[in-house]
Write a protein that holds these residues in place. Structure first.
Motif, PDB file in Angstrom:
ATOM      1  N   LEU A 137       3.581  -2.642  70.601  1.00  0.00           N
ATOM      2  CA  LEU A 137       3.219  -2.874  69.035  1.00  0.00           C
ATOM      3  C   LEU A 137       2.202  -1.163  68.227  1.00  0.00           C
ATOM      4  N   SER A 138       1.439  -0.687  69.200  1.00  0.00           N
ATOM      5  CA  SER A 138       0.517   0.172  69.032  1.00  0.00           C
ATOM      6  C   SER A 138       1.154   1.939  69.280  1.00  0.00           C
ATOM      7  N   GLY A 139       2.331   1.742  68.942  1.00  0.00           N
ATOM      8  CA  GLY A 139       3.339   2.878  69.530  1.00  0.00           C
ATOM      9  C   GLY A 139       3.407   3.549  71.336  1.00  0.00           C
ATOM     10  N   GLY A 140       3.167   2.720  72.223  1.00  0.00           N
ATOM     11  CA  GLY A 140       2.854   3.150  73.167  1.00  0.00           C
ATOM     12  C   GLY A 140       4.082   1.901  74.129  1.00  0.00           C
ATOM     13  N   PRO A 141       4.511   2.343  75.346  1.00  0.00           N
ATOM     14  CA  PRO A 141       5.430   2.215  75.504  1.00  0.00           C
ATOM     15  C   PRO A 141       6.085   0.390  75.827  1.00  0.00           C
ATOM     16  N   SER A 142       7.179   0.229  76.549  1.00  0.00           N
ATOM     17  CA  SER A 142       7.515  -1.108  76.585  1.00  0.00           C
ATOM     18  C   SER A 142       7.794  -1.145  77.613  1.00  0.00           C
ATOM     19  N   TRP A 143       8.057  -2.205  78.612  1.00  0.00           N
ATOM     20  CA  TRP A 143       8.628  -2.782  79.557  1.00  0.00           C
ATOM     21  C   TRP A 143       8.867  -4.636  80.106  1.00  0.00           C
ATOM     22  N   ASN A 144       9.943  -4.312  80.496  1.00  0.00           N
ATOM     23  CA  ASN A 144       9.727  -5.591  81.531  1.00  0.00           C
ATOM     24  C   ASN A 144       8.991  -6.655  82.205  1.00  0.00           C
ATOM     25  N   VAL A 145       8.888  -7.958  81.877  1.00  0.00           N
ATOM     26  CA  VAL A 145       7.435  -8.244  82.426  1.00  0.00           C
ATOM     27  C   VAL A 145       7.986  -9.064  83.275  1.00  0.00           C
ATOM     28  N   LEU A 146       6.891  -8.887  84.218  1.00  0.00           N
ATOM     29  CA  LEU A 146       7.660  -9.845  85.394  1.00  0.00           C
ATOM     30  C   LEU A 146       6.796 -11.303  85.096  1.00  0.00           C
ATOM     31  N   LEU A 147       7.649 -12.411  85.333  1.00  0.00           N
ATOM     32  CA  LEU A 147       7.531 -12.877  85.324  1.00  0.00           C
ATOM     33  C   LEU A 147       7.267 -14.958  86.072  1.00  0.00           C
ATOM     34  N   GLY A 148       6.822 -15.501  86.114  1.00  0.00           N
ATOM     35  CA  GLY A 148       6.568 -16.689  86.892  1.00  0.00           C
ATOM     36  C   GLY A 148       4.878 -16.972  87.155  1.00  0.00           C
ATOM     37  N   ARG A 149       4.219 -16.535  87.129  1.00  0.00           N
ATOM     38  CA  ARG A 149       3.316 -17.076  87.608  1.00  0.00           C
ATOM     39  C   ARG A 149       2.508 -18.108  86.931  1.00  0.00           C
ATOM     40  N   ARG A 150       1.294 -18.545  88.395  1.00  0.00           N
ATOM     41  CA  ARG A 150       1.468 -20.266  87.867  1.00  0.00           C
ATOM     42  C   ARG A 150       0.092 -19.434  87.558  1.00  0.00           C
ATOM     43  N   ASP A 151      -1.229 -20.749  87.451  1.00  0.00           N
ATOM     44  CA  ASP A 151      -2.307 -20.835  86.543  1.00  0.00           C
ATOM     45  C   ASP A 151      -3.230 -21.242  87.863  1.00  0.00           C
ATOM     46  N   GLY A 152      -4.293 -20.573  88.258  1.00  0.00           N
ATOM     47  CA  GLY A 152      -5.441 -21.007  89.135  1.00  0.00           C
ATOM     48  C   GLY A 152      -6.121 -22.515  88.971  1.00  0.00           C
ATOM     49  N   LEU A 153      -6.750 -22.929  89.999  1.00  0.00           N
ATOM     50  CA  LEU A 153      -7.300 -24.411  89.457  1.00  0.00           C
ATOM     51  C   LEU A 153      -9.260 -24.096  89.314  1.00  0.00           C
ATOM     52  N   THR A 154      -9.584 -22.575  89.852  1.00  0.00           N
ATOM     53  CA  THR A 154     -10.995 -22.130  90.334  1.00  0.00           C
ATOM     54  C   THR A 154     -11.382 -21.132  89.324  1.00  0.00           C
ATOM     55  N   ALA A 155     -12.575 -20.948  89.452  1.00  0.00           N
ATOM     56  CA  ALA A 155     -13.214 -19.521  88.268  1.00  0.00           C
ATOM     57  C   ALA A 155     -14.016 -18.866  89.641  1.00  0.00           C
ATOM     58  N   ASN A 156     -13.620 -17.926  89.060  1.00  0.00           N
ATOM     59  CA  ASN A 156     -14.697 -16.775  90.574  1.00  0.00           C
ATOM     60  C   ASN A 156     -15.612 -15.911  89.680  1.00  0.00           C
ATOM     61  N   GLN A 157     -16.907 -16.324  89.034  1.00  0.00           N
ATOM     62  CA  GLN A 157     -17.886 -16.054  88.473  1.00  0.00           C
ATOM     63  C   GLN A 157     -18.161 -14.507  89.558  1.00  0.00           C
ATOM     64  N   ALA A 158     -18.586 -14.850  90.714  1.00  0.00           N
ATOM     65  CA  ALA A 158     -19.507 -14.059  91.968  1.00  0.00           C
ATOM     66  C   ALA A 158     -18.255 -12.924  92.178  1.00  0.00           C
TER      67      ALA A 158
END
Length: 331
Positions: A137-158
């Motif tokens: 939308l800002s003038g750059g390329p478009s691509w087919n985004v690969l999908l199927g990720r799931r969300d993690g249950l933890t964070a990793n601040q370190a």
């Protein structure tokens, strides 16, 4: 009998290997074609609306995806607030605190998707789709985004504190952080090109303006006219949060001017300019190529975004599909 025995062993080994090392092909561009067919347009419309009121948001959304993928893989761990089992949020890590933004846009997108197809689209995939929309939308390329990720249950601040590249690091250090997640030198240069739009606070480059590496002088790789402008915008002991365009020529357009700026020593961050000004570095020829050939940059950037989006995704039954991107389900 002989032929049966001959072929049963390799088949068994193949099945075991497939189970132990699931293929990244599990991510695919049509993952939601039957379960949420309008996902791409819902995300794109939300990003387009956000850009109308905030020209910075496209760059901010790409940065969210980048800062997510480099820590625990592309699992939306960066979106988790502190609370419940999340004792230390990645949002409070040094590279992210008062710096990453766009969480409200992600929440808006998630709300729209939950209305349209509840419990289907992961927050990690939202980040990948929003990054692509921000660029195209800002003038750059478009691509087919690969999908199927799931969300993690933890964070990793370190992990966020140690794995994310800093704007003050040497090219060698930044390269090793990219290599640690499976990205090569072309990926590093191409993805750095995202700095062709967006802003940076004075605190992230002011060390170049007056006392570079304790020399008492500015960074010698800074164009003198550009240096004077930056010193005016970011005076010594001034407001470290003052915003400056990463690309002074076309600050809100996704183009290859980031690279042409490097050729004339107008890279804003130390890590930007070092791509071109580090003697003997293999990055120099890549910068020259992208500066002279916008199509080559666009093609490389699209591929590198796909590569980055493939960093250790959770798939299948791993993780979950968060209902609220800010917290783990049930917390």
């Amino acid at each position: 009998m002989l032929s049966t025995n001959t072929y049963s062993l390799p088949t068994t080994i193949f099945l075991v290997l497939t189970f132990l090392f699931p293929s990244e092909a599990q991510l695919n561009a049509t993952f939601y074609s039957s379960t949420c067919p309008n996902v791409s347009s819902i995300v794109s419309n939300a990003v387009q609306q956000a850009l109308q009121s905030d020209s910075r948001i496209g760059a901010s959304l790409i940065r969210l995806h980048f800062h997510d993928c480099f820590v625990n893989g592309c699992d939306a761990s960066i979106l988790l607030d502190q609370g419940g089992n999340i004792t230390q949020s990645e949002k409070n890590a040094v590279p992210n605190f008062n710096s990453v933004r766009g969480f409200d846009i992600v929440d808006n997108i998630k709300s729209s998707l939950e209305s349209s197809c509840p419990g289907v689209v992961s927050c990690a995939d939202i980040l990948a789709l929003a990054a692509e929309s921000s660029v195209s939308l800002s003038g750059g390329p478009s691509w087919n985004v690969l999908l199927g990720r799931r969300d993690g249950l933890t964070a990793n601040q370190a992990g966020a504190n140690s794995s994310l590249p800093s704007p003050f690091e040497s090219l060698a250090n930044v390269s090793s952080k990219f290599s640690a997640v499976g990205l090569d030198t072309t990926d590093l240069v191409a993805l750095s090109g995202a700095h062709t739009f967006g802003r940076s606070q004075c605190q992230f480059f002011s060390q170049r303006l007056f006392n570079f590496s304790g020399t008492g002088s500015p960074d010698p790789t800074l164009n003198s006219t550009y240096l004077a402008t930056l010193q005016q915008n970011c005076p010594q002991n001034g407001n470290g949060s003052t915003l400056n365009n990463l690309d002074p020529s076309t600050p809100d357009t996704f183009d290859n001017n980031y690279f042409t700026n490097l050729l004339i020593n107008q890279g804003l961050l130390q890590t930007d300019q070092e791509l071109f000004s580090t003697n003997g570095s293999s990055t120099i020829s890549i910068v020259n190529n992208f500066a002279n050939n916008q199509s080559a940059f666009f093609a490389a950037f699209a591929q590198s975004m796909i590569n980055m989006g493939n960093i250790s995704p959770l798939t299948g039954t791993q993780g979950e599909i968060r209902t609220d991107c800010k917290k783990v389900n049930g917390s």
